[in-house]
Design a protein around this motif. Structure first.
Motif, PDB file in Angstrom:
ATOM      1  N   PRO A 124      -7.465   6.450  -0.783  1.00  0.00           N
ATOM      2  CA  PRO A 124      -6.407   5.829  -0.226  1.00  0.00           C
ATOM      3  C   PRO A 124      -6.554   4.434  -0.595  1.00  0.00           C
ATOM      4  N   ASP A 125      -5.365   3.588  -0.877  1.00  0.00           N
ATOM      5  CA  ASP A 125      -5.594   2.218  -0.801  1.00  0.00           C
ATOM      6  C   ASP A 125      -5.218   1.474   0.362  1.00  0.00           C
ATOM      7  N   ARG A 164      -0.657   4.825  -0.270  1.00  0.00           N
ATOM      8  CA  ARG A 164      -1.401   5.818  -0.287  1.00  0.00           C
ATOM      9  C   ARG A 164      -2.399   5.343   1.068  1.00  0.00           C
ATOM     10  N   ILE A 165      -1.878   5.817   2.074  1.00  0.00           N
ATOM     11  CA  ILE A 165      -2.478   5.531   3.526  1.00  0.00           C
ATOM     12  C   ILE A 165      -3.272   6.577   4.135  1.00  0.00           C
ATOM     13  N   GLY A 166      -4.700   6.270   4.227  1.00  0.00           N
ATOM     14  CA  GLY A 166      -5.413   7.490   5.198  1.00  0.00           C
ATOM     15  C   GLY A 166      -5.192   7.037   6.367  1.00  0.00           C
ATOM     16  N   ARG A 202       0.807  -1.079  -0.074  1.00  0.00           N
ATOM     17  CA  ARG A 202       0.046   0.124   0.087  1.00  0.00           C
ATOM     18  C   ARG A 202       0.926   1.225  -0.146  1.00  0.00           C
ATOM     19  N   GLU A 223      -2.228  10.469   4.441  1.00  0.00           N
ATOM     20  CA  GLU A 223      -3.440  11.639   4.286  1.00  0.00           C
ATOM     21  C   GLU A 223      -4.077  11.319   5.703  1.00  0.00           C
TER      22      GLU A 223
END
Length: 331
Positions: free
Chosen positions: A237-238, A177-179, A175, A209
């Motif tokens: 996000p992924d 793009r982690i929110g 992963r 994010e």
């Protein structure tokens, strides 16, 4: 009914009644049996609170937690109660709802009730009151905080490490793009978890994010999940790391039940606390685990140490969180 009433009906002195209640081995059998029969007949219940106040030895411990709706705190109090029972102590527990004003109320009430000591998961804004309570003779142990600025013992979890563990795990799953879903960043626990997530993201080279929920609840998590779903696929996000399991359960509800977002195929999900429900969700939840029961037991042990050795240096016990991997990240 008073002890005098029991003595009058039994034809003995008040001192004999007291001995039957507190030191029955020194009372002759016939007198003990007679007094016990009168106690049963009259329905006498001794005023143990008054006795303890006179002796300065209360058998009641006060426990204050941040949020009784969060099962983590139920487990924490369960550990306190188990250890208290082994020491013939009773526990009175209150929840502040993450509000400093209510924490101050409970602290003051417990001191007024002359409890044996107080175990506190603090909002972080009551150091002045804690110091005053300690100074007046009631020990206070922080049950979910790092080193205590007011000079007492404490039990803590390394929440910075917990945030790092979550992000490193998601990065290891590919992963990028982690929110990070947070709420109540004024709470030390939340701030530390976010700090750890940011630090790990910088080290492993993934994007973070910060997403903000209104509260640390399932409903707030569901609302936040809806806002993520409303984005285009390219903007989502992924992966998501939620700073407690209640938020993660709400996000999972929004994804799986309402919008058929595949977890973990489209968005992987990590929670924090490893509450019992985490393993029973529609997609079992990967979570950063805290040893809540052990933390509660340890906090009570530290309180008893402070009571037994008033002049001893405070002790600080820190636990390291662990990751429990389930299908929400590993499929």
């Amino acid at each position: 009914m008073s002890m005098k009433d029991v003595a009058r009906h039994a034809g003995v002195s008040v001192g004999t009644v007291s001995n039957v209640l507190n030191r029955p081995d020194i009372v002759s059998e016939d007198r003990r049996v007679r007094v016990e029969a009168v106690i049963a007949e009259l329905g006498y219940v001794r005023n143990d609170a008054a006795r303890q106040l006179k002796l300065g030895q209360s058998r009641t411990v006060g426990a204050i937690v941040l949020d009784s709706a969060n099962p983590f705190y139920g487990q924490l109090v369960g550990g306190i109660e188990a250890a208290a029972e082994a020491s013939s102590l009773a526990v009175i527990a209150g929840s502040t709802g993450n509000r400093e004003q209510r924490e101050r109320l409970y602290l003051s009430l417990f001191e007024e009730q002359r409890v044996r000591g107080i175990l506190l998961a603090s909002t972080g804004g009551t150091e002045d009151l804690i110091a005053g309570i300690r100074g007046r003779g009631t020990p206070v142990v922080l049950a979910e905080s790092a080193r205590d600025a007011t000079g007492g013992s404490s039990v803590s979890i390394d929440d910075i490490a917990g945030g790092e563990i979550a992000v490193r795990h998601l990065a290891a799953q590919g992963r990028r793009r982690i929110g990070v879903l947070v709420a109540r960043k004024d709470l030390r626990q939340v701030a530390d978890r976010l700090h750890g997530a940011r630090r790990a993201a910088a080290e492993v080279g993934v994007e973070i994010e910060v997403l903000e929920a209104e509260d640390l609840t399932v409903l707030a998590g569901r609302t936040a999940g809806e806002s993520v779903v409303a984005r285009s696929s390219a903007e989502r996000p992924d992966a998501m790391f939620c700073v407690n399991d209640l938020l993660a359960v709400g996000v999972l509800q929004a994804f799986a039940f309402r919008h058929q977002i595949a977890v973990p195929e489209q968005i992987a999900l990590v929670g924090y606390d490893d509450i019992a429900f985490a393993r029973s969700t529609v997609v079992p939840l990967t979570s950063v685990a805290q040893p809540a029961d052990l933390m509660g037991r340890t906090a009570l042990a530290l309180l008893e140490e402070e009571i037994a050795h008033r002049d001893a240096a405070p002790r600080h016990v820190s636990f390291t969180p662990t990751l429990v991997e389930r299908e929400s990240t590993t499929g």
